[in-house]
Design an enzyme around this catalytic site. Structure first.
Site, PDB file in Angstrom:
ATOM      1  N   ARG A  82      -0.265  -4.314  15.734  1.00 34.85           N
ATOM      2  CA  ARG A  82       0.309  -5.302  15.633  1.00 34.85           C
ATOM      3  C   ARG A  82       1.230  -5.975  16.602  1.00 34.85           C
ATOM      4  O   ARG A  82       1.470  -6.713  17.524  1.00 34.85           O
ATOM      5  CB  ARG A  82       1.441  -5.624  14.574  1.00 34.85           C
ATOM      6  CG  ARG A  82       0.373  -5.731  13.001  1.00 34.85           C
ATOM      7  CD  ARG A  82       1.390  -5.723  11.848  1.00 34.85           C
ATOM      8  NE  ARG A  82       0.789  -5.641  10.512  1.00 34.85           N
ATOM      9  CZ  ARG A  82       0.385  -4.725   9.983  1.00 34.85           C
ATOM     10  NH1 ARG A  82       0.762  -3.457  10.148  1.00 34.85           N
ATOM     11  NH2 ARG A  82      -0.275  -4.541   8.853  1.00 34.85           N
ATOM     12  N   ASP A  91       3.071  -5.650   2.291  1.00 32.60           N
ATOM     13  CA  ASP A  91       3.156  -4.195   2.356  1.00 32.60           C
ATOM     14  C   ASP A  91       3.598  -3.614   0.856  1.00 32.60           C
ATOM     15  O   ASP A  91       3.250  -2.784   0.269  1.00 32.60           O
ATOM     16  CB  ASP A  91       3.822  -3.578   3.553  1.00 32.60           C
ATOM     17  CG  ASP A  91       3.354  -4.149   4.837  1.00 32.60           C
ATOM     18  OD1 ASP A  91       2.900  -3.646   5.677  1.00 32.60           O
ATOM     19  OD2 ASP A  91       3.911  -5.268   5.223  1.00 32.60           O
ATOM     20  N   ARG A 115       1.164  -4.539  -1.795  1.00 29.89           N
ATOM     21  CA  ARG A 115       0.254  -3.215  -1.573  1.00 29.89           C
ATOM     22  C   ARG A 115       0.717  -1.830  -2.212  1.00 29.89           C
ATOM     23  O   ARG A 115      -0.219  -0.993  -2.873  1.00 29.89           O
ATOM     24  CB  ARG A 115      -0.190  -3.026  -0.031  1.00 29.89           C
ATOM     25  CG  ARG A 115      -0.929  -3.935   0.449  1.00 29.89           C
ATOM     26  CD  ARG A 115      -1.180  -4.157   2.183  1.00 29.89           C
ATOM     27  NE  ARG A 115      -2.095  -4.958   2.460  1.00 29.89           N
ATOM     28  CZ  ARG A 115      -2.051  -5.453   3.733  1.00 29.89           C
ATOM     29  NH1 ARG A 115      -1.189  -4.863   4.701  1.00 29.89           N
ATOM     30  NH2 ARG A 115      -2.938  -6.453   4.057  1.00 29.89           N
ATOM     31  N   HIS A 159       7.167  -4.397   9.953  1.00 26.53           N
ATOM     32  CA  HIS A 159       5.882  -4.636   9.495  1.00 26.53           C
ATOM     33  C   HIS A 159       4.639  -4.103  10.528  1.00 26.53           C
ATOM     34  O   HIS A 159       4.331  -4.872  11.014  1.00 26.53           O
ATOM     35  CB  HIS A 159       5.678  -6.063   9.217  1.00 26.53           C
ATOM     36  CG  HIS A 159       4.276  -6.457   8.732  1.00 26.53           C
ATOM     37  ND1 HIS A 159       3.709  -6.015   7.562  1.00 26.53           N
ATOM     38  CD2 HIS A 159       3.545  -7.312   9.102  1.00 26.53           C
ATOM     39  CE1 HIS A 159       2.413  -6.540   7.472  1.00 26.53           C
ATOM     40  NE2 HIS A 159       2.325  -7.363   8.312  1.00 26.53           N
TER      41      HIS A 159
END
Length: 317
Positions: free
Chosen positions: A93, A153, A156, A180
């Site tokens: 990212r 996240d 998850r 993140h």
């Protein structure tokens, strides 16, 4: 010039790629809004998505969905920004940062000059850096600029723990915090299943090798996006549901605690950086950060995560 009053039933979506269009679809199904404007550099793309989603309205609730421009965002209660380059396989990212900060330097001033009174919700990656960028470029009050952060996240993590323990993931209370991205961490010290400390609950379910299990689960969560991108080239459904959840908390003034990306003010020795930490989210955006329990190692990892982001911001802003 005073801020424009907002229409609590209107949302604006800037960026109609995979994430933007999936989020628009999720929001149409949510029933939260009666008006949604889609904006994209490719106007045809925005018009196509608006038409495609609108054709499902006979199966949902009445709603006006259309392609527009920046003048249409002025009275939106929430302005969602998903615009930016996509993460490619083998790309982190943070690798996106130069491209997407450049894109934000054209988008955010367009929002700022229109005196919008709504909340700016950043979803584009790297979300923490772009949330900070949006805050600095927009001039909005900091409570009204937040990022989707580690909400996905964290979902998850809850999903993986639910599978591991054979328990409803909604009964798992645990957070992924920090960036993140690759330096994120699971806050195991404060993790519980309906108030029962995570290790105690694991033992109730016949799991005793805590260090191995927590490390494996945290790695699975961190690598989820890479795995999905490798298999289907992009991730969009999970984040669309995460954005829908944040919008629910705002529009319904739920005061929900969500790990959104928000500006730090000295918590855990971290300041002047937007970081994903649990916060109370309601009608005015971020109300308060929640001082969750972290042990010494987790605190050091969080500070390291913040340092990684700060170094990059100094290079690009």
């Amino acid at each position: 010039m005073s801020e424009t009053s907002v229409n609590q039933r209107k949302v604006a979506m800037i960026g109609c790629g995979f994430v933007g269009s999936a989020t628009a679809f999720a929001l149409m199904e949510s029933g939260l809004f009666s008006e949604m404007v889609l904006i994209d550099a490719d106007k045809n793309r925005a018009e196509g998505e608006a038409l495609d989603i609108s054709h499902g309205l006979p199966f949902a609730r009445p709603m006006k969905i259309y392609a527009g421009d920046y003048d249409d965002i002025v009275d939106a209660a929430i302005i969602i920004v998903t615009a930016g380059a996509n993460q490619k396989p083998d790309e982190t990212r943070l690798d996106l940062v130069q491209k997407n900060v450049g894109i934000f330097k054209s988008i955010i001033p367009e929002i700022a000059k229109r005196n919008c009174g709504g909340i700016l919700l950043i979803v584009s990656n790297p979300v923490d850096i772009l949330t900070y960028t949006a805050l600095k470029l927009s001039g909005f009050p900091e409570n009204r600029v937040l990022g989707s952060g580690t909400v996905l996240d964290t979902a998850r993590l809850k999903y993986n723990l639910g599978e591991h323990l054979n328990v409803d993931s909604r009964s798992v209370h645990a957070f992924i915090i920090g960036e993140h991205g690759d330096s994120e961490l699971a806050a195991w010290s404060s993790a519980t299943v309906s108030g029962v400390p995570i290790n105690t609950f694991c033992e109730m379910r016949g799991h005793f090798n805590h260090d191995e299990a927590t490390e494996r689960i945290a790695e699975n969560v961190k690598n989820s996006a890479y795995e999905i991108i490798a298999k289907k080239k992009a991730t969009y459904f999970g984040v669309a549901m995460a954005v829908r959840r944040i919008c629910e908390a705002i529009i319904r003034d739920e005061k929900s605690i969500l790990p959104v990306s928000n500006l730090m003010h000295g918590e855990f020795g971290i300041s002047d950086i937007s970081l994903s930490m649990p916060a109370i989210v309601g009608a005015h955006g971020v109300e308060n950060r929640i001082p969750i329990t972290l042990d010494e190692e987790e605190t050091e990892k969080l500070q390291s995560s913040a340092g990684t982001l700060k170094k990059i911001i100094e290079e690009v802003l």
